[in-house]
Design a protein around this motif. Structure first.
Motif, mmCIF file in Angstrom:
data_model
loop_
_atom_site.group_PDB
_atom_site.id
_atom_site.type_symbol
_atom_site.label_atom_id
_atom_site.label_comp_id
_atom_site.label_asym_id
_atom_site.label_seq_id
_atom_site.Cartn_x
_atom_site.Cartn_y
_atom_site.Cartn_z
ATOM 1 N N LEU A 8 0.842 -1.191 0.000
ATOM 2 C CA LEU A 8 0.000 0.000 0.000
ATOM 3 C C LEU A 8 0.878 1.242 0.000
ATOM 4 O O LEU A 8 1.732 1.390 0.870
ATOM 5 C CB LEU A 8 -0.896 0.016 1.241
ATOM 6 N N PRO A 9 0.692 2.158 -0.963
ATOM 7 C CA PRO A 9 1.501 3.376 -0.980
ATOM 8 C C PRO A 9 1.081 4.314 0.134
ATOM 9 O O PRO A 9 -0.060 4.320 0.566
ATOM 10 C CB PRO A 9 1.176 3.981 -2.358
ATOM 11 N N SER A 242 -9.367 5.134 1.593
ATOM 12 C CA SER A 242 -8.590 3.987 1.130
ATOM 13 C C SER A 242 -7.628 3.580 2.236
ATOM 14 O O SER A 242 -6.996 4.438 2.862
ATOM 15 C CB SER A 242 -7.793 4.338 -0.128
ATOM 16 N N VAL A 243 -7.501 2.273 2.481
ATOM 17 C CA VAL A 243 -6.571 1.827 3.511
ATOM 18 C C VAL A 243 -5.153 2.241 3.106
ATOM 19 O O VAL A 243 -4.697 1.996 1.999
ATOM 20 C CB VAL A 243 -6.676 0.297 3.731
ATOM 21 N N THR A 244 -4.463 2.939 4.023
ATOM 22 C CA THR A 244 -3.189 3.559 3.692
ATOM 23 C C THR A 244 -2.253 3.549 4.891
ATOM 24 O O THR A 244 -2.619 3.962 5.986
ATOM 25 C CB THR A 244 -3.395 5.031 3.256
ATOM 26 N N GLY A 256 -9.331 3.173 5.974
ATOM 27 C CA GLY A 256 -10.255 3.353 4.858
ATOM 28 C C GLY A 256 -11.693 3.158 5.307
ATOM 29 O O GLY A 256 -11.970 2.719 6.423
ATOM 30 N N ALA A 257 -12.623 3.493 4.437
ATOM 31 C CA ALA A 257 -14.043 3.307 4.734
ATOM 32 C C ALA A 257 -14.375 1.820 4.797
ATOM 33 O O ALA A 257 -13.777 1.008 4.094
ATOM 34 C CB ALA A 257 -14.895 3.989 3.663
ATOM 35 N N GLY A 271 -13.310 -0.614 1.937
ATOM 36 C CA GLY A 271 -13.999 -1.814 2.404
ATOM 37 C C GLY A 271 -13.189 -2.679 3.350
ATOM 38 O O GLY A 271 -13.449 -3.874 3.450
ATOM 39 N N HIS A 272 -12.210 -2.083 4.051
ATOM 40 C CA HIS A 272 -11.357 -2.872 4.945
ATOM 41 C C HIS A 272 -11.420 -2.381 6.387
ATOM 42 O O HIS A 272 -11.829 -1.251 6.674
ATOM 43 C CB HIS A 272 -9.900 -2.818 4.479
#
Length: 424
Positions: A8-9, A242-244, A256-257, A271-272
């Motif tokens: 993940l960036p 976004s998962v980051t 993230g949402a 979604g995580h």
């Protein structure tokens, strides 16, 4: 060490005593550590989530799809409770924006709190920019106070909140929508060394990822210095959907949402939920962060150049290959030039897609695809008499300098093609 599943960036009235069913009070002065246990080993596993924005709507969904999407967002909240049991989490922390805004219905509030009560473990809710802890906010409403279960704590007060001996949350809540300052930095500046595992809970953009000079942006340098110095073990942020992983420590994350909210060119990993395990023993500190998918919907962008029937059939095959269509919002970006006959075939494909997918939308508008009438359109009709005369008149009008007249003529020709195609 940090163990992500994928690469993940790092880029888009006051209470004086905390109660799990009430807003928690703010700390005062320098942040001491009531939960410190000198010389002992600590370990904790918890779930980090954020940005549920329950009550959110999406204007491109029709009534049926909107109802299904709303239900899916609530079901994802329930799946978080199931996941908590599977990973043996001690608690769940939601880093802001639990609700879309203060106008959400009492039904949404009560259903959400019923779901959180069923978790059976402590749940900590941080007020964010969508649901700040202000006088008109949800967390001060009568509905919330009446429905809130004993295992839910609103982190309304900035400062230390003890989960148990040796584990603390440092909260940086939003008290209104325009804080004008770095709320996380204000809490970091007050931290004193401690043996307890500490989790900072904050909400907002990070200056390293967000351009501009907004004074409310979270300063990454100060956060990472606190992590490197042992003042914080993990920074649980919200606001980015976004998962980051942020920065270089592997300890600053956005989950993230919990369910997708935008198309995949904007949200890369929605979604995580993050399962976080922290260990501290003397000078040794470890962290494991594992994303788990709880969302089920996707907003997928499909781009295609259309120059004839072969391209239309290729697009059909691409759409056929997409799984779980009733939970996919499709954003079509079509460019190119087609005849009226080819445009009619494309329209039929798009009508079929609208029945199969949750929604089909054209984010950039239909004008990226140009429909041009040619002589072949008349030949393809295979009609005579008055119908032929009408088609010829429409063909002539399709070249009008009046853009509306030309568009209407092409649409009428396309309809004629579809009608005659069904007759033959």
């Amino acid at each position: 060490m940090t163990v992500p599943l994928f690469d993940l960036p790092g880029f888009d009235p006051d209470q004086t005593q905390p109660n799990r069913s009430r807003p928690a009070a703010a700390g005062a002065g320098r942040l001491e550590s009531p939960g410190s246990v000198a010389g002992s080993a600590h370990e904790v596993t918890f779930l980090h989530t954020a940005d549920w924005q329950l009550g959110m709507t999406r204007r491109h969904l029709d009534a049926d799809a909107a109802h299904a999407y709303t239900a899916a967002r609530h079901e994802a909240v329930e799946r978080i409770g199931t996941l908590a049991a599977e990973v043996d989490a001690e608690f769940v922390v939601v880093s802001g924006d639990v609700f879309e805004d203060h106008r959400v219905s009492s039904k949404i509030i009560r259903r959400t709190l019923d779901a959180l009560g069923a978790y059976g473990i402590p749940v900590y809710l941080l007020p964010g920019n969508h649901d700040p802890f202000d006088a008109a906010g949800i967390y001060r409403s009568r509905t919330f106070a009446q429905a809130c279960p004993d295992n839910v704590t609103v982190l309304s007060g900035a400062g230390v909140h003890q989960v148990r001996a040796g584990v603390e949350l440092i909260a940086a809540p939003w008290s209104h929508k325009q804080p004008g300052t770095d709320l996380v930095a204000a809490q970091v500046a007050r931290l004193a060394p401690a043996d307890a595992i500490r989790v900072m809970v904050g909400h907002g953009g990070v200056d390293a990822l967000t351009p501009g000079g907004d004074e409310a942006l979270i300063g990454l340098a100060a956060v990472e210095a606190a992590v490197d110095g042992g003042l914080l073990d993990y920074v649980a942020l919200g606001d980015r959907h976004s998962v980051t992983s942020v920065g270089t420590t592997g300890r600053v994350w956005y989950p993230g949402a919990h369910e997708v909210t935008n198309f995949d060119h904007i949200e890369q990993e929605p979604g995580h939920v993050l399962a976080v395990t922290l260990r501290r023993s003397g000078s040794s500190r470890d962290v494991d962060v594992v994303p788990h998918r709880v969302g089920q919907w996707s907003f997928q962008t499909v781009s295609a150049d259309i120059a004839g029937l072969a391209d239309i059939e290729a697009l059909r095959r691409r759409l056929d290959d997409i799984d779980d269509k009733p939970r996919v919002v499709l954003g079509l970006r079509l460019v190119g030039s087609v005849s009226v006959t080819e445009g009619a075939a494309l329209d039929e494909l798009l009508e079929e897609a609208a029945d199969r997918f949750a929604s089909v939308t054209r984010p950039d508008g239909a004008e990226d695809l140009v429909v041009v009438a040619d002589d072949g359109d008349l030949a393809d009709l295979g009609v005579g008499g008055y119908v032929r005369e009408a088609a010829e008149e429409l063909f002539d009008r399709s070249g009008s300098t009046d853009l509306d007249e030309a568009r209407n003529a092409r649409d009428a020709l396309a309809l004629l093609h579809r009608l005659t195609g069904r007759i033959r």
